[in-house]
Design a protein around this motif. Sequence first.
Motif, PDB file in Angstrom:
ATOM      1  N   GLY A  91     -26.392 -13.695 -10.981  1.00  0.00           N
ATOM      2  CA  GLY A  91     -25.927 -13.825  -9.606  1.00  0.00           C
ATOM      3  C   GLY A  91     -25.884 -12.418  -8.617  1.00  0.00           C
ATOM      4  N   THR A  92     -25.919 -11.242  -9.257  1.00  0.00           N
ATOM      5  CA  THR A  92     -25.767 -10.245  -8.475  1.00  0.00           C
ATOM      6  C   THR A  92     -27.344 -10.060  -7.810  1.00  0.00           C
ATOM      7  N   LEU A  93     -28.270 -10.343  -8.655  1.00  0.00           N
ATOM      8  CA  LEU A  93     -29.678 -10.111  -8.375  1.00  0.00           C
ATOM      9  C   LEU A  93     -30.140 -11.235  -7.422  1.00  0.00           C
ATOM     10  N   VAL A  94     -29.631 -12.495  -7.530  1.00  0.00           N
ATOM     11  CA  VAL A  94     -29.839 -13.688  -6.874  1.00  0.00           C
ATOM     12  C   VAL A  94     -29.258 -13.771  -5.312  1.00  0.00           C
ATOM     13  N   ALA A  95     -27.907 -13.045  -5.377  1.00  0.00           N
ATOM     14  CA  ALA A  95     -27.260 -13.034  -4.140  1.00  0.00           C
ATOM     15  C   ALA A  95     -27.851 -11.642  -3.410  1.00  0.00           C
ATOM     16  N   ALA A  96     -28.270 -10.916  -4.083  1.00  0.00           N
ATOM     17  CA  ALA A  96     -28.926  -9.611  -3.449  1.00  0.00           C
ATOM     18  C   ALA A  96     -30.124  -9.890  -2.848  1.00  0.00           C
ATOM     19  N   GLY A  97     -31.009 -11.003  -3.233  1.00  0.00           N
ATOM     20  CA  GLY A  97     -32.227 -11.302  -2.901  1.00  0.00           C
ATOM     21  C   GLY A  97     -31.902 -12.070  -1.365  1.00  0.00           C
TER      22      GLY A  97
ATOM     23  N   ARG B 137     -22.392  -7.489  -0.266  1.00  0.00           N
ATOM     24  CA  ARG B 137     -21.596  -7.168  -1.459  1.00  0.00           C
ATOM     25  C   ARG B 137     -22.523  -6.807  -2.680  1.00  0.00           C
ATOM     26  N   MET B 138     -23.708  -7.429  -3.106  1.00  0.00           N
ATOM     27  CA  MET B 138     -24.205  -7.304  -4.184  1.00  0.00           C
ATOM     28  C   MET B 138     -25.279  -6.203  -3.999  1.00  0.00           C
ATOM     29  N   TRP B 139     -25.544  -5.829  -2.868  1.00  0.00           N
ATOM     30  CA  TRP B 139     -26.476  -4.599  -2.623  1.00  0.00           C
ATOM     31  C   TRP B 139     -25.535  -3.357  -2.802  1.00  0.00           C
ATOM     32  N   VAL B 140     -24.163  -3.343  -2.859  1.00  0.00           N
ATOM     33  CA  VAL B 140     -23.547  -2.171  -3.249  1.00  0.00           C
ATOM     34  C   VAL B 140     -23.068  -2.451  -4.731  1.00  0.00           C
ATOM     35  N   ALA B 141     -23.046  -3.555  -5.327  1.00  0.00           N
ATOM     36  CA  ALA B 141     -22.836  -3.810  -6.778  1.00  0.00           C
ATOM     37  C   ALA B 141     -24.024  -3.544  -7.509  1.00  0.00           C
TER      38      ALA B 141
ATOM     39  N   GLY C 141     -13.964  -4.990   0.041  1.00  0.00           N
ATOM     40  CA  GLY C 141     -15.285  -5.681  -0.531  1.00  0.00           C
ATOM     41  C   GLY C 141     -16.353  -4.757  -1.164  1.00  0.00           C
ATOM     42  N   ALA C 142     -16.643  -3.825  -0.629  1.00  0.00           N
ATOM     43  CA  ALA C 142     -17.475  -2.823  -1.098  1.00  0.00           C
ATOM     44  C   ALA C 142     -16.912  -1.828  -2.075  1.00  0.00           C
TER      45      ALA C 142
END
Length: 365
Positions: free
Chosen positions: A128-134, A139-143, A304-305
């Motif tokens: 989910g982190t990679l897909v949402a970053a894509g 949020r996911m680019w921070v995670a 969130g960050a």
Amino acid sequence: MAGALAAAPPQAHLPGLALGLAGTAAVLSVLGDTTLVPVLAVAMLLGALLVLLDFGFTGGFRSLLVDRDGRTLGASFIVPAVAALVILPVGTLAEGYGRFVAPIGPPLVVGAAVFGIGMQITNGCGSGTLVAAGQGSRRMWVALPFFCLGGVLGSLVLPAALRLPDLGTVDLPVLLGPWAGLAATEALLLAGALLVLRGARPRRDRLLAGAAIGAAAALLFLVSGLPWGITMGLTLWGAQTMQALGADLTGFAFWSGGWTREALEGPLLALHGSLSDLGLLLGALLAAAAQGRLRHGVPIGWRGALGAAIGGLLMGVGARLSFGCNVGAFLGGASSGSLHGFVWMLAAMPGCWAGIRLRPLFGLR
């Protein structure tokens, strides 16, 4: 994966699509080993499917633990059930293929629980982190970088953790033979799904989506030689970054020799897990851009960050200790016929329960 967020304006999809196509072309141009191209292509297919089918694991845990609704999480058991039809017999009987088999012990149990906390306060798991970053999620680019850092930190303590007493590996194909092992694996997955569903019927659309993801995971196994994994690739991203900044990780047991040393000192994309992670991100970007569903315009806020950073770090550490995430540990382990995949799912539950109660601190429902 992360929950739904407001999409960017439709006109934003054209630059994103162009960027994704350019990035894909650049990756393909630097792949000297043509055998890696199918790995990238299937990983991109998986990333696109996860977006187009809106499939993920994180929300399923939350629905079960908060709303007592196990239909989404119950349907996710079909993913390893479909993948196991290929991974278990081929990985057992064919040369050149491997399976994910890991010991059941304190690192697995503690790591899965820690991952569960991080998954809920990040609002996304490994895939989910990679897909949402894509898709452009801030949020996911921070995670993501904290996930990579956490993976490295987990790798430094894993060798010591593995010296603790454990139950060893429980490998069903070895114990029962490949076909009886496959039957036992499918029976355990069915029992797990029924336990989560508690008499409810899974949603048909989730079953079909899960079956498609399982089939794509089996295809990735056939072209790569190993089950689908997420977190080792992210750990390598963090490790090679630290090496580039001057840190020497080769003095630590995890990185001192064998295939991990070779991965650390070799090309970043030579490791199939690293390449498939990039493919997942690119596939999600292309699918989201084509549909005008990029998320880069959604604000995140400082809470969130902070949650994304802490959650990413916890997921990285937990995944390395527990041999993966929902994909590498549960999907990869269960579809390999290893009992550690089922134990991972159980051990992640209390972590998810704790993480759900921490979510309001970080601006999440």
